[in-house]
Scaffold this active site. Structure first.
Site, short mmCIF file in Angstrom:
data_model
loop_
_atom_site.label_atom_id
_atom_site.label_comp_id
_atom_site.label_asym_id
_atom_site.label_seq_id
_atom_site.Cartn_x
_atom_site.Cartn_y
_atom_site.Cartn_z
N ASP A 109 0.86 -1.18 0.00
CA ASP A 109 0.00 0.00 0.00
C ASP A 109 0.91 1.24 0.00
OD1 ASP A 109 -2.11 1.72 -0.06
OD2 ASP A 109 -3.16 0.89 1.65
C1 BGC Z 1 -5.00 3.38 0.17
C2 BGC Z 1 -5.24 2.31 -0.90
C3 BGC Z 1 -5.07 2.89 -2.27
C4 BGC Z 1 -3.70 3.52 -2.38
C5 BGC Z 1 -3.40 4.10 -3.74
C6 BGC Z 1 -3.75 4.17 -0.07
O1 BGC Z 1 -3.70 5.28 0.76
O2 BGC Z 1 -4.97 2.76 1.43
O3 BGC Z 1 -6.51 1.76 -0.74
O4 BGC Z 1 -5.27 1.90 -3.23
O5 BGC Z 1 -3.61 4.58 -1.42
O6 BGC Z 1 -4.11 5.23 -4.00
#
Ligand code: BGC
Length: 736
Positions: free
Chosen positions: A260
């Site tokens: 993530d």
């Molecule tokens: C979130 C994810 C997301 C990623 C990319 C993160 O802050 O937890 O769910 O896919 O950002 O945008």
């Protein structure tokens, strides 16, 4: 490309080229070199690194992606195309209800169609991978990301996970690749506080929290995203047990694992790595293939190999998985995958897509209360006054519809104006959304912008006066209230989950008028409606219903569609009950205890144990009677059939969701009081009676036994069937 050719291609890559495949940067790095200076400086990387990066985060639109791809390939030695990955969670341009609303449809077949639409729109706009589905099971409404989850139940979540992956990818990846997230158990953050610790037994993890991810993997999902949280003391992104033992070995997942956002670097903040070098080592050793949005892999992988700290095979394996994904998507043959302006025009927001969004939204809305059958309304019969901050607001798409446009949304006021005469319909906003908008500063709003949002003190006074005046002459008042978009979603944890105070104060004044009152509530999570159930005649839980939300809500208000949504997450009486979920474990002193009385049982002194609205709950405009629950036998060896008769008493057709739960009366470890095992959404004509049958198989009863084997012991089981998890008929059988 043939696998052999791909292997050969990989062998021709230098280490920096290989490592480039494992780095993901956001779209701003791919603007002109001059514009990308800021982002590069911030990350401490140079243009050479950017030129080798393998994937791009959250940049879509055929024109932009095609242009970047073309440039990239023209300047690349190895000609491995870029992957475009984006957060397309519940709609690209045509926005469907938030996943918590999708969960409330209890209609996986319909949700599969929605995700097919999402895939087609996304593909034409240049996306190759979406970071969906998010299947984090959630039992605590304080967590803002309830919005993104289909709810609290392992079985229902798994069903949705499967169809979402199937809908997105298609049979042969003719859609876009799906990345299930956030692995694992992110929804169990302690106290519902975003990014907080997760700690639970392995049994609970497997039994409840892993089912959604597993269903996504079994459905062929190509990627997995790690979660921000720890599990058993180790952040997921470096967690060998989760990533290697369970995901790779046990489940045989050989697709791409992506961290993530900045989660590799956060291993340092978590305190399990002293620096980025150690963080990189932990992550790659746990087989995290792609580093999203940090420079850890870019700066640390090569030195780690050179110093003999990690084997080069670890990196080669990761690169191979990324190349395989690109190859599976056909990018070597067509790096644009049909993305074009023409295809966008054909696909995005087509009438067909809008119609499906309207249907899904109508099935997602849950009728929580309908005293004296105040709903449905009859057009132009009563004088209707619509009030509230969501009455004429286009923002019905919620926080995570990043590629959607609120300007595509028709408001409730606009739909009602079209449907009703000007004598029978009036609108006035009446009250502001929030008392105070200063929290928007955290999302980048300047003080000036914050000041310009909402109503001034004097506007608030006159808005209220106007609403009271119009309310005097109305028969029915519809309150379109709810959370501000920014109050749910990522980093939207709240400890007060009632409607905003300013809206409550307004409703308190308006109800004094003594008119019929209907609450339409827009929210990204279950809210506490303890006060509103007394104040309101009807309550429609409408979530963030998407592009066609207002049309769908009006369809329901006037009975053009009979409500059929059922909650996939319990709605608490008060925040102190959280976490709350129907499938809790038995306790030694349950409320129904025969051995203990009064004080010394498992309960609160100041609150009921049960939620205000339980899992599976939802009304329609038809009364449906449940009778005659029968089991084909009082004993089961392999299979058993449960039948029940359901009878529509009303003059309207309806969709009834019949739910079957079981209880394993005695197990080698404590078992839940109820577990959903089967459900069917059945259409009933006016006055029709049907017999609904469910086949229950031995495997449906499996659980993680005392020795952690997944199996079942013989003994008594209770079967419950009903319209929700509380109002059930029951019968019993013996497993042989
Ligand atoms: C979130 C994810 C997301 C990623 C990319 C993160 O802050 O937890 O769910 O896919 O950002 O945008």
């Amino acid at each position: 490309m043939k696998e052999q050719e791909l292997r050969e291609l990989q062998n021709t890559l230098s280490w920096p080229e290989k490592i480039g495949q494992l780095i993901q940067l956001s779209g701003d790095f791919f603007q002109s070199e001059a514009l990308a200076v800021g982002p590069k400086q911030k990350l401490g990387i140079d243009q050479d690194t950017v030129n080798l990066v393998g994937s791009v985060l959250n940049l879509t639109g055929a024109e932009a992606t095609n242009h970047i791809q073309e440039n990239y390939l023209a300047n690349s030695r190895h000609k491995v195309p870029l992957l475009f990955m984006a957060d397309i969670i519940y709609g690209y341009r045509t926005i469907f209800p938030i996943p918590l609303g999708l969960g409330a449809t209890w209609n996986p077949a319909l949700i599969k169609q929605a995700y097919q639409v999402i895939a087609a729109e996304s593909r034409s706009a240049g996306a190759h991978v979406t970071f969906a589905p998010m299947v984090d099971l959630v039992r605590d409404a304080r967590w803002g990301r309830c919005l993104e989850s289909t709810g609290e139940d392992p079985h229902l979540n798994a069903d949705y996970a499967k169809v979402m992956v199937e809908g997105l990818q298609g049979e042969n990846l003719e859609g876009i690749a799906s990345c299930v997230k956030h692995f694992a158990a992110y929804g169990a953050a302690e106290a519902g506080r975003e990014y907080n610790t997760v700690d639970m037994s392995e049994r609970r993890l497997r039994q409840d929290y892993l089912t959604g991810y597993k269903a996504a993997i079994d459905a062929g999902c190509k990627l997995v995203m790690t979660s921000f949280n720890t599990y058993d003391g180790m952040p997921a992104t470096g967690n060998d047990f989760l990533l290697k033992d369970i995901l790779r070995k046990e489940w045989g997942f050989d697709g791409v694992i992506i961290s993530d956002y900045a989660a590799i670097q956060e291993l340092v903040a978590h305190g399990v790595a002293a620096d980025e070098r150690e963080a990189t080592q932990l992550a790659i050793e746990a087989t995290t293939d792609i580093d999203m949005k940090t420079s850890c892999y870019a700066k640390q992988l090569e030195p780690l190999i050179k110093d003999g700290m990690i084997s080069s095979k670890l990196v080669d394996d990761a690169v191979w998985r990324v190349l395989k994904l690109k190859n599976n998507l056909g990018l070597f043959e067509d790096p644009y995958r049909g993305a074009s302006k023409e295809n966008e025009e054909m696909n995005l927001l087509s009438d067909k897509n809008r119609a499906l969004s309207r249907k899904v939204a109508a099935e997602s809305v849950v009728l929580l209360q309908n005293k004296n059958n105040v709903l449905p309304l009859t057009p132009n019969q009563d004088k209707i006054l619509l009030v509230g901050p969501y009455g004429d607001k286009q923002d019905l798409i919620g926080l995570w519809a990043v590629h959607g446009k609120t300007t595509d949304v028709t408001t409730l006021k606009e739909v009602l104006e079209k449907k009703l005469t000007s004598e029978s319909f009036k609108f006035t906003q009446g009250c502001d959304m929030l008392d105070d908008y200063s929290f928007l500063g955290e999302f980048g709003a300047t003080a000036e912008q914050i000041d310009s949002i909402g109503l001034s003190e004097s506007q608030r006074e006159s808005a209220l006066a106007e609403a009271l005046k119009l309310g005097e002459v109305a028969d029915v008042i519809i309150f379109a209230m709810g959370e501000h978009t920014m109050q749910s979603g990522e980093a939207g944890s709240r400890t007060d989950i009632t409607l905003p105070k300013i809206q409550q104060d307004f409703m308190n004044q308006m109800i004094e008028l003594g008119k019929k009152k209907i609450l339409i509530s827009i929210s990204g999570r279950p809210l506490v409606y303890t006060k509103e159930v007394n104040q309101m005649d009807a309550i429609l839980q409408a979530w963030f219903p998407g592009t066609e939300g207002a049309n769908a809500i009006v369809d329901l208000l006037f009975g053009d569609t009979n409500p059929s949504g059922r909650l996939s997450m319990s709605f608490p009486h008060n925040v102190g009950q959280l976490p709350i979920y129907y499938n809790e474990f038995k306790t030694g002193r349950p409320l129904t205890s025969k051995t203990h009385k009064g004080r010394f049982i498992s309960k609160y002194l100041d609150s009921p144990n049960q939620p205000l609205f339980p899992f599976g709950y939802g009304l329609s405009y038809s009364e449906v009677l449940y009778n005659n629950l029968k089991l084909s036998s009082s004993e089961m060896t392999e299979k058993l059939i449960a039948t029940i008769s359901i009878s529509n008493q009303s003059d309207r057709d309806c969709l009834e969701t019949v739910q079957l739960y079981i209880q394993d009366v005695t197990g080698s470890v404590v078992r839940p009081v109820k577990e959903l095992k089967k459900y069917k959404k059945v259409s009933l004509k006016a006055k029709e009676t049907k017999t609904v049958s469910f086949e229950l198989a031995r495997e449906d009863l499996y659980y993680y036994k005392r020795d952690m084997s997944f199996n079942v012991e013989s003994g008594a089981f209770i079967v419950f069937v009903g319209p929700n998890s509380e109002e059930v008929l029951e019968s019993q059988f013996e497993l042989i």
